[in-house]
Enzyme design. Structure first.
Site, PDB file in Angstrom:
ATOM      1  NE  ARG A  46      -2.574  -1.053   3.655  1.00  0.00           N
ATOM      2  CZ  ARG A  46      -2.580  -2.200   4.352  1.00  0.00           C
ATOM      3  NH1 ARG A  46      -3.011  -3.325   3.796  1.00  0.00           N
ATOM      4  NH2 ARG A  46      -2.166  -2.232   5.607  1.00  0.00           N
ATOM      5  CE  LYS A 136     -14.091  10.431   0.960  1.00  0.00           C
ATOM      6  NZ  LYS A 136     -13.740   9.519  -0.144  1.00  0.00           N
ATOM      7  CE  LYS A 219     -14.943  13.026  -3.748  1.00  0.00           C
ATOM      8  NZ  LYS A 219     -13.565  12.584  -3.514  1.00  0.00           N
TER       9      LYS A 219
HETATM   10  P1  13P Z   1     -14.282   8.047  -7.098  1.00  0.00           P
HETATM   11  O1  13P Z   1     -13.780   9.210  -7.915  1.00  0.00           O
HETATM   12  O2  13P Z   1     -13.608   6.744  -7.460  1.00  0.00           O
HETATM   13  O3  13P Z   1     -15.769   7.974  -7.059  1.00  0.00           O
HETATM   14  O4  13P Z   1     -13.787   8.287  -5.605  1.00  0.00           O
HETATM   15  C1  13P Z   1     -13.879   9.538  -5.072  1.00  0.00           C
HETATM   16  C2  13P Z   1     -14.131   9.446  -3.620  1.00  0.00           C
HETATM   17  O5  13P Z   1     -13.433  10.028  -2.838  1.00  0.00           O
HETATM   18  C3  13P Z   1     -15.285   8.658  -3.181  1.00  0.00           C
HETATM   19  O6  13P Z   1     -15.511   8.884  -1.829  1.00  0.00           O
END
Ligand code: 13P
Length: 343
Positions: A46, A136, A219
């Site tokens: 990882r 996030k 987002k």
């Molecule tokens: P994807 O762009 O693969 O959807 O992932 C973004 C992300 O942070 C999902 O939580």
């Protein structure tokens, strides 16, 4: 809370021509990604994979920040440097995924609620100390008969708002991510309607919890038909519908909107973002990317777990980062896809 500082970080995350790399796959998700290239998910693998991405020379021209997972925020590169320091040295802002994934929401018909609020203030203070400047939290909503329910919308929007408030109290910019899954056969109009309801609920809860909009990044997913819908909307239709719903729901105080890719192909994720910015040049917020799969699918495959492939994998990553950077400026063209040739 220092709103001026939060706003400065948020502006940096959506600086012109730049977007975010989502490399915050949880241990179980990264295991799936690595097993797709027949690489076992050990701590070292990882680390090697993410080190390959973070050391790509020149990525900072297109990548403003990287979302990390707890393990990565604390991890050292092969030569002993903290991975966070590698990013900081390049002017790339480190961020951290702080939610603890989803559970079934009791009292609902199998809908999901994101967990992780308990003890979050304490964790957030530590994350700030470790170098994270944004965070996030992902809420997951599903489109099906009558879903998402108002129960799932309100519960998830309230969790997002409480998380965002805790972030801001710790001078960390919250990425507010209400993801509406592409699973299902719903059409573009349904995606539009659900996105509109979702965003209205999210901003209502952000207001209720006194979250300062100048210090957040939204987002969302794009307005797009379900994966198994027979009618496929054109790039322009997706771009126009997405911008229309955002104009209805997102106050202009929000500095930027950074989309997830959600299972779209690499090319379509770039084309849709490019069309939004090309066709709608004077929006109140920056529109950019915060892609996981659409930035990583190519370099993951090229890398294949072999040190000898690192340079080629980095080229693949830079190619996608550059094209998405151009899309954020409204300068993406499909013909640019041909510029990358794997060695
Ligand atoms: P994807 O762009 O693969 O959807 O992932 C973004 C992300 O942070 C999902 O939580």
């Amino acid at each position: 809370m220092n709103l001026k500082e939060l706003n400065k970080i948020a502006q940096g995350m959506v600086a012109p021509g730049k977007g975010i790399l989502a490399a915050d796959e949880s241990t179980s998700t990264i295991e799936k990604r690595l097993s797709s290239i027949n690489v076992p998910s050990t701590e070292e693998n990882r680390r090697d994979y993410r080190e390959m991405l973070f050391t790509a020379e020149g990525a900072e021209k297109y990548i403003s920040g990287v979302i990390l997972y707890d393990e990565t925020l604390r991890q050292k590169a092969k030569d002993g440097t903290q991975l966070v320091d590698i990013l900081n040295k390049r002017g790339i802002i480190p961020g951290i995924k702080v939610d603890k994934g989803v559970q079934t929401l009791p009292g609902s018909d199998g809908e999901k609620i994101t967990e992780g609020l308990d003890g979050l203030g304490k964790r957030m203070a530590e994350y700030h100390q470790l170098g994270a400047r944004f965070a996030k939290w992902r809420a997951v909503l599903n489109i099906a008969n009558g879903k998402p329910s108002r129960q799932a919308l309100v519960a998830n929007a309230e969790a997002l708002a409480r998380y965002a408030g805790i972030c801001q109290a710790n001078n960390i910019v919250p990425i507010v991510e209400p993801e509406i899954l592409m699973d299902g056969d719903h059409d573009l109009a349904t995606s539009f309607a659900v996105t509109e309801r979702t965003l209205h609920t999210v901003f209502e809860m952000l207001a209720l919890h006194n979250v300062q909009l100048e210090g957040i990044i939204l987002k969302p997913g794009m307005v797009i038909q379900g994966e198994s819908c027979k009618t496929v909307a054109s790039v322009h239709e997706v771009a126009d519908a997405t911008v229309q719903v955002l104009k209805r729901c997102v106050p202009s105080a929000v500095p930027g909107i950074a989309f997830l890719s959600g299972g779209q192909s690499d090319e379509l994720a770039s084309a849709h973002l490019g069309a939004m910015n090309a066709r709608h040049p004077n929006l109140p917020w920056a529109l950019t990317f915060s892609y996981g799969r659409a930035l990583q699918a190519l370099p993951l495959k090229l890398w294949g777990g072999k040190a000898a492939n690192v340079a080629n994998a980095q080229k693949g990553y830079l190619h996608r980062a550059r094209l998405n950077g151009l899309a954020a400026l409204g300068k993406y063209e499909a013909k640019l896809e041909g510029e990358f040739k794997a060695a």
